[in-house]
Motif scaffolding. Structure first.
Motif, short mmCIF file in Angstrom:
data_model
loop_
_atom_site.label_atom_id
_atom_site.label_comp_id
_atom_site.label_asym_id
_atom_site.label_seq_id
_atom_site.Cartn_x
_atom_site.Cartn_y
_atom_site.Cartn_z
N ARG A 1 10.48 -0.77 -12.62
CA ARG A 1 9.20 -0.11 -11.71
C ARG A 1 8.19 -0.73 -12.29
N SER B 1 2.67 -6.02 -5.56
CA SER B 1 1.64 -5.03 -5.11
C SER B 1 2.45 -4.25 -3.84
N ARG B 2 2.83 -4.86 -2.96
CA ARG B 2 3.50 -4.30 -1.63
C ARG B 2 4.68 -3.44 -2.20
N ARG C 1 4.50 -1.46 -4.86
CA ARG C 1 4.03 -0.39 -5.73
C ARG C 1 4.47 -0.80 -7.28
N ARG D 1 4.17 -1.49 -11.17
CA ARG D 1 3.05 -1.55 -12.04
C ARG D 1 3.08 -2.78 -12.71
N ASP E 1 -2.47 -3.77 -13.20
CA ASP E 1 -2.81 -2.66 -13.74
C ASP E 1 -3.38 -2.40 -15.12
N PRO F 1 8.54 -3.16 0.13
CA PRO F 1 7.99 -1.97 -0.39
C PRO F 1 8.80 -0.54 -0.67
N ARG F 2 8.62 0.24 -1.45
CA ARG F 2 9.31 1.31 -1.77
C ARG F 2 8.65 2.52 -1.08
#
Length: 233
Positions: free
Chosen positions: A7, A116-117, A119, A121, A146, A231-232
């Motif tokens: 993640r 980024s799409r 999500r 980090r 980030d 994306p999640r």
């Protein structure tokens, strides 16, 4: 191909996320504009000496003042390589910085957009002075990142696992939840593994020894490899 779910994704900077066109032609032109004429091979050789000096000393550039002094010392090394025919150190440092034009690696923007799409980090872990966040901002990629952890600010340089742990702390994730991608088998792969982080070797040439690391030839392969291709929810 196998996936390595994560993640959080840590990325090396130079050679992975950003690249630099050869600076010698631009520096030669900048020097000529100020009345200092040198053949390009002399400028190139002097720059090579300066780069070696910078790489051995970049961790001195911890803040604005220490970075200014580091750049002044780099300029002195450059001037020596040019045979002394150069502007004063402060001015030469300005020309040196102006000659170093960084660019996003061609495969970096799309990979960052996919992360980024999804999500994920994203952290950048680099042996660099304190100016790296400004470099990334100038390139328009800072918004996809980030956290930026440099060796000069962290007080540890890859492959020291401490710099990777600093990045994990900045992102608020555990080693098992992260993966690191870089282009150096020792600084990136071995360093990340020493911190308990899985590693992926970016080998655009297909010629590096991966030493057991999963290998990709483009950053575009990274989101799919870590299971972040969509994306999640």
């Amino acid at each position: 191909p196998p996936r390595y779910p994560a993640r959080a994704v840590l990325l090396d900077a130079f050679g992975t996320l950003v690249v630099m066109p050869p600076p010698a032609p631009r520096l030669r032109a900048l020097l000529e504009a100020e009345g200092h004429h040198h053949p390009e091979d002399r400028v190139r050789d002097a720059l090579a000496e300066e780069i070696r000096y910078y790489r051995a000393n970049h961790d001195r550039g911890r803040d604005r003042d220490s970075l200014r002094e580091l750049r002044r010392d780099c300029a002195r090394v450059l001037a020596a390589g040019l045979g002394g025919a150069a502007p004063p150190p402060d001015r030469l440092a300005e020309l040196l910085v102006a000659s170093l034009r960084f660019e996003p690696a061609p495969d970096a923007p799309a990979a960052l957009a996919a992360l980024s799409r999804a999500r994920a980090r994203v952290g950048v872990v680099s042996n660099w002075d304190c100016s790296l966040p400004d470099v990334l901002a100038d390139l328009g990629v800072a918004g996809a990142v980030d956290a930026v952890v440099t060796s000069a600010v962290a007080g540890a340089a890859k492959p020291d696992p401490a710099i990777f742990r600093a990045a994990l702390d900045a992102l608020g994730v555990e080693p098992a939840d992260a993966i690191h991608c870089g282009d150096d088998p020792v600084r990136d792969c071995a360093g990340a593994r020493a911190a308990g982080i899985r590693a992926v070797l970016l080998d655009r040439s297909g010629a590096r020894s991966a030493d057991g690391c999963p290998r990709i030839t483009s950053l575009g392969d990274l989101p799919g490899l870590v299971g972040l291709g969509a994306p999640r929810g």
